[in-house]
Motif scaffolding. Structure first.
Motif, PDB file in Angstrom:
ATOM      1  N   TYR A  42      -2.147  -5.810  -0.432  1.00 45.86           N
ATOM      2  CA  TYR A  42      -1.464  -6.702  -1.364  1.00 45.86           C
ATOM      3  C   TYR A  42      -1.259  -8.066  -0.726  1.00 45.86           C
ATOM      4  CZ  TYR A  42      -0.579  -2.419  -3.910  1.00 45.86           C
ATOM      5  OH  TYR A  42      -0.740  -1.239  -4.589  1.00 45.86           O
ATOM      6  N   THR A  46       3.465 -10.812  -3.391  1.00 47.13           N
ATOM      7  CA  THR A  46       3.394  -9.742  -4.390  1.00 47.13           C
ATOM      8  C   THR A  46       4.674  -8.914  -4.377  1.00 47.13           C
ATOM      9  OG1 THR A  46       0.995  -9.599  -4.136  1.00 47.13           O
ATOM     10  CG2 THR A  46       2.095  -7.691  -5.114  1.00 47.13           C
ATOM     11  N   VAL A  48       6.525  -5.524  -4.716  1.00 52.61           N
ATOM     12  CA  VAL A  48       6.167  -4.117  -4.583  1.00 52.61           C
ATOM     13  C   VAL A  48       7.388  -3.234  -4.820  1.00 52.61           C
ATOM     14  CG1 VAL A  48       4.180  -4.475  -3.053  1.00 52.61           C
ATOM     15  CG2 VAL A  48       6.461  -4.192  -2.059  1.00 52.61           C
ATOM     16  N   THR A  57       3.906   0.447  -3.652  1.00 52.66           N
ATOM     17  CA  THR A  57       2.790   0.086  -4.514  1.00 52.66           C
ATOM     18  C   THR A  57       3.173  -1.164  -5.297  1.00 52.66           C
ATOM     19  OG1 THR A  57       1.205   0.932  -6.149  1.00 52.66           O
ATOM     20  CG2 THR A  57       3.524   1.517  -6.482  1.00 52.66           C
ATOM     21  N   VAL A  58       2.205  -1.797  -5.936  1.00 49.87           N
ATOM     22  CA  VAL A  58       2.482  -2.985  -6.735  1.00 49.87           C
ATOM     23  C   VAL A  58       3.345  -2.604  -7.938  1.00 49.87           C
ATOM     24  CG1 VAL A  58       0.388  -2.807  -8.165  1.00 49.87           C
ATOM     25  CG2 VAL A  58       1.427  -5.044  -7.751  1.00 49.87           C
ATOM     26  N   ALA A  89       1.975  -2.831   4.189  1.00 51.77           N
ATOM     27  CA  ALA A  89       2.599  -3.985   3.532  1.00 51.77           C
ATOM     28  C   ALA A  89       3.832  -4.373   4.336  1.00 51.77           C
ATOM     29  CB  ALA A  89       2.992  -3.638   2.105  1.00 51.77           C
ATOM     30  N   GLY A 117       2.821  -7.179 -10.150  1.00 51.48           N
ATOM     31  CA  GLY A 117       3.119  -7.785  -8.852  1.00 51.48           C
ATOM     32  C   GLY A 117       3.903  -9.073  -8.931  1.00 51.48           C
TER      33      GLY A 117
END
Length: 152
Positions: A42, A46, A48, A57-58, A89, A117
């Motif tokens: 990512y 972004t 998350v 995760t996004v 991340a 995101g």
């Protein structure tokens, strides 16, 4: 070292030291971040959330209570920096960080996830959904602004 306190540099970006014993009174960058296992790569900025096939995760949900934070650009301090995984991340937990946003944003607006995101301004957010506060105004479909992240 020139023989005076507080002067000179040790190491470089390509030649670094493993352990340094010193007193730090300021940092060049602006956020505290922590590494999490992600399910994909990512880009910085972004938003998350905790979930997906890994730890983060996004975001795909508007005003998501599972929000973890914003992928950092240049953290001043990274916790859990030894984490090894296919995708890691580095998520800003507190401090100022560039953040991908959508819609109208005014300085001081509380920011929540907007899906894809992105973050958006919210006048009356639900508990657990706030990412941080906007440091800049924004008008438009999508862009990047500085946001102070943390638990407000």
């Amino acid at each position: 070292n020139s023989g005076a306190n507080g002067t000179g540099n040790i190491g470089s970006s390509s030649l670094y030291f493993n352990t340094v014993f010193a007193t730090a009174s300021k940092a060049l960058y602006a956020d505290l971040a922590e590494c999490y296992v992600a399910d994909a790569e990512y880009p910085a900025g972004t938003v998350v959330v905790f979930g997906g096939n890994q730890e983060v995760t996004v975001t795909s949900v508007d005003s998501d209570r599972a929000v973890a934070g914003v992928v950092s650009t240049n953290p001043s301090y990274i916790m859990n920096s030894g984490l090894e995984a296919e995708f890691v991340a580095t998520v800003a937990l507190t401090g100022r960080v560039p953040c991908r946003v959508t819609g109208t944003v005014r300085k001081g607006d509380l920011m929540v996830s907007a899906g894809y995101g992105l973050a958006r301004a919210e006048q009356d957010p639900k508990v657990g959904t706030v990412i941080g506060k906007a440091l800049e105004n924004f008008e438009g479909n999508e862009g990047v602004i500085e946001v102070v992240v943390g638990r407000f």
